[in-house]
Design a protein around this motif. Sequence first.
Motif, PDB file in Angstrom:
ATOM      1  N   SER A  45      32.731  41.874  37.413  1.00 42.21           N
ATOM      2  CA  SER A  45      33.218  41.335  38.684  1.00 42.21           C
ATOM      3  C   SER A  45      33.225  39.811  38.718  1.00 42.21           C
ATOM      4  O   SER A  45      34.119  39.207  39.314  1.00 42.21           O
ATOM      5  N   SER A  51      37.735  37.619  42.548  1.00 44.83           N
ATOM      6  CA  SER A  51      36.350  37.299  42.881  1.00 44.83           C
ATOM      7  C   SER A  51      36.074  35.810  42.682  1.00 44.83           C
ATOM      8  O   SER A  51      35.453  35.150  43.525  1.00 44.83           O
ATOM      9  N   ALA A 216      41.719  36.466  49.318  1.00 45.72           N
ATOM     10  CA  ALA A 216      41.912  37.714  48.574  1.00 45.72           C
ATOM     11  C   ALA A 216      43.222  38.389  48.976  1.00 45.72           C
ATOM     12  O   ALA A 216      43.967  38.893  48.125  1.00 45.72           O
ATOM     13  N   HIS A 254      36.178  44.485  46.555  1.00 45.49           N
ATOM     14  CA  HIS A 254      35.904  43.073  46.847  1.00 45.49           C
ATOM     15  C   HIS A 254      35.263  42.870  48.217  1.00 45.49           C
ATOM     16  O   HIS A 254      34.344  42.064  48.364  1.00 45.49           O
TER      17      HIS A 254
END
Length: 318
Positions: A45, A51, A216, A254
């Motif tokens: 991740s 991320s 995101a 996420h």
Amino acid sequence: MIEVFATPHGISVNSCMPIFPEFAPVNLASSTIINNHTSRFEPYSDFNFISLWSWDTAGERKYSILNDNLVILFTDYTTEEPFLSLLGDKKVDESVEILLSYSEKNNLPNELRLVPEVVVKNLSNEFVCYEDENNNDYIFSTEKIRDYAGNKYKNKRQLKNKFENTYSNAVLGRESASSATAQVKVFELLQKWANNKQDEQKDFDLKHEQSAILRALKAADNDLKVLLTTLHLDDKIIAFSIDEVVSEGYAISHFFKTDHEHIGCTEFFNSELAALLHNEKIIHWNWEQDLGLQALKDVKNRYRPVSYLKKFVLRRTE
């Protein structure tokens, strides 16, 4: 900063790729370079582009390429202290030595952190490494969370059924990540979640998470496979999850929030979302690390991880 590399279409020259010790900022323009490197490995991740980019609201994270390995200048998730890490399997001993020397000369910690296991497996005995359990990624089976089968999932199954029986009008759905209407409702739930945190006297940076979520969602416009899944009750979103399909059979979670006012909402949403992902051929679901937070550790362990993506701290031998 010019690198020649092979592509399916022949030889290409990339004049934008930073070659160590030069660094470039992590931004939308760098997503292709970073994803090309991370796609060769399991989806850790920390090295995932979304991320890296979404949480870097201060613009401090940078990347470079060393011996065809991806180098990241991170900032610590809690202290914001800068440090180096790398992902790759090429000339690993040499690369680690170069990065440790660079760290010493530039007043960075004299260790590499968040180092994936694939790097450690290619190291000699010249370095000391120890597992950083607080930063291991939890990997879950979408099939197991979908089904909640067996005694280990009895409590989850009961809570899911309770929610289903109480709120039969709840609707699971996918939203466009760029939908302004969906984003407004997502932030309404985030605000409610933050208010509950304040009532519980827990620290929480609402503006930082709002900015990270917006970044995101914006990445979805950059051809990244970002999925916004929601759970509606009447005209409100009572749960949302932002996931990314990162490779065949793998997704990373996420962002995830639910309204705890509705008993069983979290268990129901996780199970239904797992079913949706499983139908889309997603077998493994990465829920990232727990950062050593006991409450988060307990929550994740109750869902029975099937494996971990392990990370390490590397130092020179004394």
